[in-house]
Design a protein around this motif. Structure first.
Motif, short mmCIF file in Angstrom:
data_model
loop_
_atom_site.label_atom_id
_atom_site.label_comp_id
_atom_site.label_asym_id
_atom_site.label_seq_id
_atom_site.Cartn_x
_atom_site.Cartn_y
_atom_site.Cartn_z
N TYR A 107 -12.02 4.96 -0.51
CA TYR A 107 -10.94 5.90 -0.17
C TYR A 107 -9.93 5.32 0.82
O TYR A 107 -8.81 5.79 0.91
N SER A 108 -10.36 4.31 1.58
CA SER A 108 -9.41 3.76 2.56
C SER A 108 -8.23 3.08 1.87
O SER A 108 -7.17 2.90 2.48
N SER A 109 -8.39 2.72 0.58
CA SER A 109 -7.26 2.11 -0.15
C SER A 109 -6.07 3.06 -0.22
O SER A 109 -4.93 2.62 -0.29
N PHE A 110 -6.37 4.37 -0.21
CA PHE A 110 -5.28 5.34 -0.36
C PHE A 110 -4.41 5.45 0.90
O PHE A 110 -3.36 6.06 0.87
N LEU A 111 -4.90 4.87 2.00
CA LEU A 111 -4.13 4.97 3.25
C LEU A 111 -2.81 4.20 3.18
O LEU A 111 -1.91 4.43 3.99
N GLN A 112 -2.70 3.26 2.22
CA GLN A 112 -1.45 2.49 2.10
C GLN A 112 -0.43 3.20 1.23
O GLN A 112 0.67 2.72 1.00
N HIS A 113 -0.84 4.34 0.64
CA HIS A 113 -0.03 4.95 -0.42
C HIS A 113 1.36 5.40 0.01
O HIS A 113 2.35 5.15 -0.68
N ASN A 114 1.44 6.06 1.14
CA ASN A 114 2.71 6.70 1.52
C ASN A 114 3.85 5.72 1.71
O ASN A 114 3.67 4.64 2.26
N LEU A 115 5.03 6.15 1.30
CA LEU A 115 6.20 5.27 1.38
C LEU A 115 6.49 4.86 2.83
O LEU A 115 6.91 3.74 3.10
N GLY A 116 6.24 5.78 3.75
CA GLY A 116 6.52 5.51 5.16
C GLY A 116 5.57 4.51 5.80
O GLY A 116 5.83 4.00 6.90
N GLN A 117 4.45 4.22 5.12
CA GLN A 117 3.47 3.27 5.67
C GLN A 117 4.06 1.88 5.86
O GLN A 117 3.63 1.14 6.74
N ILE A 118 5.01 1.53 4.99
CA ILE A 118 5.56 0.17 5.05
C ILE A 118 6.25 -0.05 6.39
O ILE A 118 6.02 -1.05 7.07
N ASN A 119 7.07 0.93 6.80
CA ASN A 119 7.71 0.81 8.12
C ASN A 119 6.67 0.76 9.24
O ASN A 119 6.82 0.00 10.20
N ASP A 120 5.63 1.60 9.12
CA ASP A 120 4.60 1.59 10.17
C ASP A 120 3.97 0.20 10.29
O ASP A 120 3.70 -0.28 11.39
N GLN A 121 3.75 -0.45 9.14
CA GLN A 121 3.17 -1.80 9.17
C GLN A 121 4.16 -2.82 9.76
O GLN A 121 3.78 -3.72 10.49
N ILE A 122 5.45 -2.66 9.42
CA ILE A 122 6.46 -3.59 9.94
C ILE A 122 6.57 -3.44 11.46
O ILE A 122 6.56 -4.43 12.21
N LEU A 123 6.64 -2.19 11.93
CA LEU A 123 6.75 -1.95 13.38
C LEU A 123 5.53 -2.51 14.10
O LEU A 123 5.63 -3.09 15.18
N ASN A 124 4.37 -2.34 13.46
CA ASN A 124 3.13 -2.82 14.03
C ASN A 124 3.13 -4.35 14.11
O ASN A 124 2.81 -4.93 15.15
N TYR A 125 3.56 -5.01 13.03
CA TYR A 125 3.51 -6.47 13.01
C TYR A 125 4.47 -7.08 14.03
O TYR A 125 4.12 -8.01 14.75
N TYR A 126 5.69 -6.55 14.11
CA TYR A 126 6.67 -7.14 15.03
C TYR A 126 6.63 -6.51 16.42
O TYR A 126 7.39 -6.90 17.30
N ASP A 127 5.76 -5.50 16.58
CA ASP A 127 5.68 -4.77 17.85
C ASP A 127 7.06 -4.21 18.23
O ASP A 127 7.53 -4.38 19.35
N TRP A 128 7.73 -3.59 17.25
CA TRP A 128 9.06 -3.04 17.47
C TRP A 128 8.98 -1.57 17.87
O TRP A 128 8.22 -0.80 17.30
N ASN A 129 9.79 -1.21 18.83
CA ASN A 129 9.97 0.18 19.24
C ASN A 129 11.43 0.52 18.96
O ASN A 129 12.32 0.12 19.69
N LEU A 130 11.68 1.21 17.85
CA LEU A 130 13.06 1.50 17.46
C LEU A 130 13.12 2.69 16.50
O LEU A 130 12.11 3.11 15.96
N TYR A 131 14.34 3.21 16.35
CA TYR A 131 14.58 4.24 15.34
C TYR A 131 14.24 3.67 13.98
O TYR A 131 14.64 2.55 13.67
N ASN A 132 13.48 4.42 13.17
CA ASN A 132 13.26 3.92 11.82
C ASN A 132 13.07 5.06 10.85
O ASN A 132 12.54 6.11 11.18
N THR A 133 13.55 4.84 9.65
CA THR A 133 13.33 5.81 8.58
C THR A 133 13.18 5.07 7.26
O THR A 133 13.46 3.85 7.18
N THR A 134 12.70 5.79 6.25
CA THR A 134 12.59 5.24 4.90
C THR A 134 13.29 6.21 3.96
O THR A 134 13.10 7.41 4.06
N LEU A 135 14.10 5.67 3.06
CA LEU A 135 14.79 6.50 2.08
C LEU A 135 14.19 6.26 0.71
O LEU A 135 13.79 5.14 0.38
N SER A 136 14.11 7.33 -0.08
CA SER A 136 13.62 7.17 -1.44
C SER A 136 14.44 8.04 -2.38
O SER A 136 14.29 9.25 -2.42
#
Lengths: 295, 385
Positions: free
Chosen positions: B116-145
């Motif tokens: 079930y943990s595979s489903f944690l990557q599902h949401n479109l907004g997860q990609i930004n969360d991973q990017i912010l996490n990797y670069y340790d960025w604190n900034l305004y962010n959104t995802t458009l679909s």
């Protein structure tokens, strides 16, 4: 300056205006969608789309305003339905759930219902989807647009609870899982409720400091994701919006509806503050702070 | 600018492939559970290999492919710009597939064995969360679909936010991986061509999907002066208008497309005759190419050279507008108009022929279209400095 002129919601609340805390689990109080959506249009609409279209129309969506929707998870039910149809790699599958699974189905259907050719967008940033949508709307008003429709919509499915349970959420948390739609018509024309601020934060301390600095008379705090982290405590009267609408990723749209009803005294039993600040927490990752006051 | 697709990684590889007519479309190998062979613009690397090529380490192995592609393209961008997070900075991502590749890998197996943990990557907004996490960025962010127009809308929102004065520098772009879900989805609509896609050709029957990601850094003039980044081009025009005709199909008169192109020209303060090249949406579906051609003929008295680059990349959905933004800026910088592959016969209805050979000429203004489900029509215009 930006003002709120009308709000609407589909939620677990029994009445449109007199809001009160709810005991969960609780199903949403679905309206009679046929009152404003034609049967031909409704036939293919999933739950999220129906909720979104109804709520948008109820808030006064019109043909000449941008439509901005926030949705954390989009059309889950149709995504699952289409995935299910792919099992075993059959040659032929129905396209309907695929079409309906797109995250901007609700915003597109609202435009289609109204023959609205304006700006049309869907923000999908997990638990702060509604706040980033609202920021987009405020940007339109502040750059000269007269009115904008902004809302949030998310639906729940049994699979979502199944995943939550498998990943260790308590039954009490799972009971809070909910769904709904809420929309607001915002405008540069003066109303009795001013929308002063909406900001998002990737850092908890920044969000708390910003919210505290607003000195609101009333705080509406809540989670838009699993309740894994304690909510901060603020000075002054505080209500938890999860008690009124449950848990889903765009429930802060309901919180704005709640703030509007309180400030305009359409709901009378929750106090008479002059200003309300919404503090929305998504895990320990994203935070939304929205501030409105009487005008 | 940062870019990764089935054509390679980085501006140089894409520039060479476009000039030498080397398409990235081939037999799709990495998408599981498909009933037959498909043509698609697939990057021939695993998630781990995509990350390793980009020099990204220490990330969990269960990242979605769209996330890996996004990180690879942002890493490519970061190698050539000076960018800092904090106040005035932002990230606007676009995606439609999100973590569907990880979700479907799990979902299409026996339900009793699900992780079930595979489903944690599902949401479109997860990609930004991973990017912010990797670069340790604190900034305004959104995802458009908004389906296939998502990245063009990210460019537009970024431009509006910078123009408002509240933000100085925003990374905008989009990412989408190939997935069983989208490939079968477009096939169920009977618009996935079993042959190579043929944009703007009278014999076209549908698209080939592709995957990739691209990001550009948008900066105000003041911010560029401070950061020392060398501006490559200006984003001068943008518009998003709804066709309000049908959930998936474009109107026959191209109303939404006419509106978005006209409004973008007005936003840029340009006349139609100022446009030197149109990077068309050109998905090669019967409906899109006809509707877009009709709309182009309405907006342009004299149609400038135009081409669809989908024959190189496949249709990369939410990433398309970003990948084509990079191609548009490359067109201006290099003075080249990119060829439209697989074209032989003009549309019977319009008689329009795209540019089929690489053309060297001065390119000052490029108009790029992206249209999507939900009647979403977006246009952006890039101009030389």
């Amino acid at each position: 300056m930006v003002f709120i002129h009308a709000t609407s919601a589909i939620s677990v609340q029994a009445e449109q205006n007199q809001l009160q805390p709810v005991t969960f689990p609780c199903a949403i109080n679905a309206p009679n969608y046929r009152d404003c959506i034609s049967p031909a249009n409704m036939r293919r609409m999933g739950n999220a789309v129906k909720m979104g279209v109804w709520s948008a129309l109820e808030a006064g969506a019109s043909t000449d305003e941008p439509i901005i929707v926030g949705s954390g998870m989009g059309c889950l039910k149709d995504s699952e339905k289409f995935l299910e149809s792919l099992r075993g790699a059959p040659d032929i599958v129905s396209p309907t759930p695929f079409i309906q699974s797109t995250h901007n189905t609700a915003s597109g259907q609202i435009a289609l219902n109204l023959s609205n050719h304006q700006y049309n967008i869907t923000h999908v940033q997990n638990g702060i989807s509604f706040e980033v949508a609202l920021m987009d709307g405020m940007l339109w008003i502040n750059s000269g647009q007269s009115a904008v429709l902004v809302g949030g919509v998310d639906e729940k499915t049994p699979l979502l609870s199944e995943i939550g349970a498998a990943l260790g959420l308590s039954q009490e948390q799972l009971d809070f899982f909910s769904e709904g739609a809420a929309f607001a018509k915002i405008s540069k024309e003066v109303s009795e409720c001013e929308l002063v601020e909406c900001e998002v934060f990737a850092n908890r301390e920044d969000a708390i400091a910003f919210a505290e600095g607003l000195n609101a008379h009333m705080m509406l705090v809540g989670n838009s994701g699993p309740m894994a982290h304690e909510l901060p405590s603020f000075k002054g009267e505080t209500l938890n919006f999860n008690d009124f609408c449950g848990l889903h990723m765009s429930n802060s749209a309901f919180a704005l509806h709640m703030a509007f009803l309180i400030l305009t005294q359409k709901t009378t039993k929750l106090g008479q503050p002059d200003s309300v600040c919404i503090f929305n927490q998504y895990l320990d990752r994203s935070f939304g702070v929205t501030y409105c006051r009487k005008h | 600018m940062g870019i990764v697709s089935s054509m390679g990684r980085g501006v140089d590889q894409h520039s060479n492939a476009l000039a030498n007519r080397q398409s990235g479309i081939k037999d799709v190998k990495r998408v599981g559970g498909l009933p037959h062979a498909y043509w698609g613009g697939e990057l021939d690397q695993s998630v781990a290999e995509i990350l390793a090529t980009a020099g990204i380490n220490n990330l969990p192995p269960n990242l979605s492919r769209s996330t890996a592609l996004a990180l690879s393209a942002i890493q490519d961008l970061m190698s050539s710009v000076n960018f800092s997070d904090g106040k005035g900075s932002g990230l606007i991502n676009a995606t439609s597939v999100g973590g569907m590749d990880t979700t479907e890998q799990e979902y299409l197996t026996d339900r009793d064995g699900w992780d079930y943990s595979s489903f944690l990557q599902h949401n479109l907004g997860q990609i930004n969360d991973q990017i912010l996490n990797y670069y340790d960025w604190n900034l305004y962010n959104t995802t458009l679909s908004t389906a296939c127009s998502s990245a063009a809308n990210a460019l537009m929102l970024g431009a509006r936010m910078i123009r408002s004065g509240k933000y100085d520098r925003i990374i905008v772009g989009g990412t989408d991986a190939l997935s069983n879900f989208t490939m079968r989805g477009f096939e169920s609509l009977m618009i996935y061509d079993r042959e190579l896609c043929r944009p703007f050709d009278d014999t076209r029957t549908g698209l080939n999907l592709g995957e990739g990601a691209a990001y550009v850094l948008l900066e105000s003039e003041e911010s560029a002066a401070k950061s020392g980044n060398t501006p490559l081009a200006q984003l001068t025009g943008w518009a998003n208008a709804n066709d309000a005709f049908h959930a998936t199909a474009s109107s026959p008169d191209g109303k939404g497309a006419v509106l978005s192109m006209s409004q973008a020209l007005a936003c840029a303060g340009l006349k139609a005759s100022d446009i030197d090249y149109i990077n068309a949406h050109g998905t090669a579906t019967p409906n899109n190419d006809l509707s877009e051609s009709v709309a182009i003929q309405q907006v342009f008295d004299e149609v400038p050279p135009f081409s669809s680059t989908k024959g190189f990349t496949g249709h990369t959905l939410a990433a398309a507008g970003a990948i084509e933004a990079v191609f548009s800026v490359m067109s201006i910088r290099q003075g080249k108009i990119w060829p439209n592959l697989n074209f032989t016969t003009p549309l019977n209805e319009t008689g329009l022929s795209p540019q089929t050979e690489l053309m060297d000429c001065e390119v000052k203004n490029v108009l790029s279209n992206s249209f999507g489900f939900g009647g979403n029509n977006s246009t952006v215009i890039f101009s030389a400095l």
